[in-house]
Write a protein that holds these residues in place. Structure first.
Motif, mmCIF file in Angstrom:
data_model
loop_
_atom_site.group_PDB
_atom_site.id
_atom_site.type_symbol
_atom_site.label_atom_id
_atom_site.label_comp_id
_atom_site.label_asym_id
_atom_site.label_seq_id
_atom_site.Cartn_x
_atom_site.Cartn_y
_atom_site.Cartn_z
ATOM 1 N N MET A 188 -5.156 -11.621 -12.176
ATOM 2 C CA MET A 188 -4.335 -11.344 -11.021
ATOM 3 C C MET A 188 -2.955 -11.016 -11.163
ATOM 4 O O MET A 188 -2.296 -11.779 -11.771
ATOM 5 N N LEU A 189 -2.301 -10.007 -10.570
ATOM 6 C CA LEU A 189 -1.098 -9.721 -10.500
ATOM 7 C C LEU A 189 -0.084 -10.264 -9.017
ATOM 8 O O LEU A 189 -0.860 -9.856 -8.293
ATOM 9 N N ARG A 190 0.933 -10.839 -9.281
ATOM 10 C CA ARG A 190 1.564 -11.288 -8.094
ATOM 11 C C ARG A 190 2.858 -10.970 -8.142
ATOM 12 O O ARG A 190 3.580 -11.201 -9.083
ATOM 13 N N LEU A 191 3.452 -10.014 -7.165
ATOM 14 C CA LEU A 191 4.886 -9.442 -7.403
ATOM 15 C C LEU A 191 5.432 -10.107 -5.950
ATOM 16 O O LEU A 191 4.746 -10.237 -5.032
ATOM 17 N N GLU A 192 6.689 -10.639 -6.333
ATOM 18 C CA GLU A 192 7.431 -11.461 -5.469
ATOM 19 C C GLU A 192 8.883 -10.997 -5.327
ATOM 20 O O GLU A 192 9.319 -10.506 -6.520
ATOM 21 N N LYS A 193 9.490 -10.893 -4.146
ATOM 22 C CA LYS A 193 10.925 -10.599 -4.108
ATOM 23 C C LYS A 193 11.277 -11.532 -2.730
ATOM 24 O O LYS A 193 10.851 -11.046 -1.457
ATOM 25 N N GLY A 194 11.964 -12.403 -2.745
ATOM 26 C CA GLY A 194 12.290 -13.520 -1.642
ATOM 27 C C GLY A 194 11.099 -13.823 -1.133
ATOM 28 O O GLY A 194 10.234 -14.734 -1.806
ATOM 29 N N ASP A 195 10.985 -13.816 0.231
ATOM 30 C CA ASP A 195 9.468 -14.279 0.879
ATOM 31 C C ASP A 195 8.455 -13.344 0.929
ATOM 32 O O ASP A 195 7.476 -13.625 1.784
ATOM 33 N N ARG A 196 8.794 -12.141 0.421
ATOM 34 C CA ARG A 196 7.441 -11.137 0.405
ATOM 35 C C ARG A 196 6.856 -11.303 -1.012
ATOM 36 O O ARG A 196 7.497 -11.404 -2.046
ATOM 37 N N HIS A 197 5.617 -10.945 -0.701
ATOM 38 C CA HIS A 197 4.796 -10.961 -2.112
ATOM 39 C C HIS A 197 3.561 -10.070 -1.738
ATOM 40 O O HIS A 197 3.164 -9.756 -0.709
ATOM 41 N N TRP A 198 2.937 -9.654 -3.007
ATOM 42 C CA TRP A 198 1.928 -8.867 -3.063
ATOM 43 C C TRP A 198 0.896 -9.269 -4.237
ATOM 44 O O TRP A 198 1.444 -9.563 -5.247
#
Length: 532
Positions: A188-198
């Motif tokens: 699983m890949l988790r991409l984050e920037k600030g309070d946003r994630h995917w």
């Protein structure tokens, strides 16, 4: 001296000069180091200066009692707080009680606090300090290693691309690596920037993985975490490695929504990587299917559905040698379209309908101002085929009016096609039913007559609709073509002949169903809608 360097340069000289000015006190070890029989051969001092890197090397005599097989080395840049970005951990393997780790000071010039910890001899997942010291980095360059967790090290996770833990990219990012644990089938890949994630699942095959990651959240630093399946808990993932990507593109994208059949059927989209793209009337889609996935060999096409303002259209994208690369139309004018990519159900059962399963969903914005819903090619209506266009031009050559052209095409389809009674009786419909198939085989049912007639008319720029409805209690299809500003109805199937009392098709051409009287036509035909 134990301080490593990157070669003889100004930063090595500066580190040497700094050390000459320091009171190099001997490194002090903790009481737990004495309990574990631990010692460090590197470093040897409590405070010292380096050019970016140094080595932590040591051993523990009582290693057989340890409840873990790694030493934990935590590096924190002083004066910046203890946030995740300002902290970095190494998990050095313990081999017969020995550990040896090259440590990089990740945030350029400054002072770092380093803590070396060894596992508890009584409790799992617990570590105790054996040494704490300060390292002064004289080099301003910021170079970050990939941060591997204990779980990542245990699984033999290794990121091959990129080679370091902080990189720059432009809207998308290539990730490649491997794992020694061949039982791992998904990450699983988790991409984050600030309070946003995917989050997104990716496939691992024979221990290797490769993918491109969309940097969804515009300009600035994104954190990417590679997560490994938890061997103890189904559908849980543990962090394996992380890195930072500085996105130079200011474009913000929407994440693609992936459904369970995306993984189960081995589909991999390589374009698009994210939703929200703009397009001029048509949009490309490409990717591949894992040959080892269920039904991969039988999957000959993908089904793309587009929706806008309550209208929907369906397109087929061929799959050849487990790869697909095609496009679909945005036929309903300018605006935002919801796009769903599907795989067909693979079954031997004959039906009068098709079943398919969603694998991905995203949005596309059409910037073209024209609404060409009745002129563009659509499923089964290959009006852009050179063979279709050439035939239509031949059939209508010398015809002066659109009505004459429409009648010429009606006559050709009605006279050339033979009605397939077996297909009608057994619902023997196929995914490749289309205008080109009807032209080649010269037989079919109402949909095939209509596919061919609509394709011929659209190919010479005559607006045509594929109409769904009922005729004498059976599902039926015919077409409507725009002639002199009005929609002219024609049913080339009924114009071709009829079924007699024994159920046999009798060939008998008639123009009765070319522009029929609406009141008379409605006695036998009920219109339910238009299919795009």
């Amino acid at each position: 001296m134990e301080m490593s360097s990157s070669g003889g340069n100004q930063w090595d000289r500066l580190a040497l000069e700094k050390n000459q000015s320091l009171d190099l006190e001997k490194l002090q070890l903790s009481s737990y180091a004495e309990k574990a029989g631990a010692q460090l051969s590197s470093p040897r001092y409590q405070t010292f200066a380096v050019n970016e890197r140094f080595r932590v090397k040591g051993s523990a005599a009582r290693h057989a009692a340890f409840q873990s097989d790694v030493a934990w080395i935590e590096v924190v840049k002083k004066g910046t707080g203890s946030s995740e970005e300002n902290t970095f951990s190494y998990y050095a393997p313990l081999r017969e009680g020995r550990f040896d780790q090259d440590v990089r000071l990740f945030d350029g010039k400054g002072t770092y606090q380093v803590t070396v910890r060894l596992p508890s001899m009584e409790e799992e997942d617990r570590f105790y300090d054996i040494a704490r010291f300060e390292v002064i980095n004289v080099n301003p360059r910021k170079y970050r290693d990939i941060a591997y967790t204990r779980a990542g090290r245990q699984a033999g996770l290794y990121i091959e691309q990129p080679a370091r833990g902080r990189v720059a990219a432009d809207g998308r990012f290539k990730l490649q690596g491997r794992t020694k644990d061949l039982g791992v089938k998904r990450l699983m890949l988790r991409l984050e920037k600030g309070d946003r994630h995917w989050e997104q699942l990716i496939s691992v095959k024979n221990g290797a993985f490769y993918t491109e990651v969309p940097l969804l959240y515009g300009k600035g630093e994104h954190k990417l975490t590679v997560m490994l399946p938890d061997p103890q808990r189904d559908r849980y993932f543990n962090e394996g490695a992380s890195l930072l990507i500085d996105n130079r593109s200011s474009a913000k994208k929407e994440p693609i929504v992936y459904f369970k059949h995306y993984q189960e059927r081995g589909v991999k989209l390589t374009y698009p990587l994210a939703g929200g793209d703009k397009a001029d009337m048509k949009y490309r889609i490409r990717g591949q299917i894992d040959p080892d996935a269920p039904f991969a060999k039988e999957t000959k096409h993908l089904i793309v559905q587009t929706k806008k303002d309550g209208l929907d259209a369906t397109y087929f994208v061929p799959v050849k040698n487990y790869r697909f690369d095609g496009f679909f139309w945005l036929r309903f004018g300018p605006g935002k379209y919801e796009v769903t990519v599907n795989v067909p159900e693979i079954t031997q059962e004959q039906r009068d309908y098709f079943r398919f399963f969603g694998v991905a969903r995203f949005h596309v914005v059409n910037t073209a101002q024209k609404d060409l819903r009745n002129l563009l090619p659509s499923r089964g209506i290959q009006s852009d085929s050179p063979a279709i266009r050439q035939l239509a031009e031949d059939l209508t050559r010398g015809k002066r009016t659109d009505r004459e052209k429409a009648l010429a095409i009606y006559e050709y389809v009605a006279k050339t096609m033979d009605y397939d009674v077996h297909k009608f009786r057994t619902d023997a419909f196929e995914y490749d039913d289309s205008a080109l198939k009807a032209l080649r085989e010269k037989t079919g049912v109402c949909q095939d007559y209509s596919f061919l007639a609509a394709a011929l008319l659209r190919s010479i720029q005559m607006e045509t609709r594929f109409v769904q409805g009922f005729a004498e209690g059976n599902r039926h299809a015919w077409i409507e073509v725009k002639v002199d500003g009005r929609w002219l109805t024609m049913d080339p199937t009924w114009g071709s002949g009829y079924l007699d009392g024994s159920g046999k098709f009798v060939k008998r051409y008639t123009t009765e169903y070319f522009d029929p009287n609406p009141a008379v036509f409605s006695k036998t035909h009920t219109r339910t809608g238009v299919l795009y």
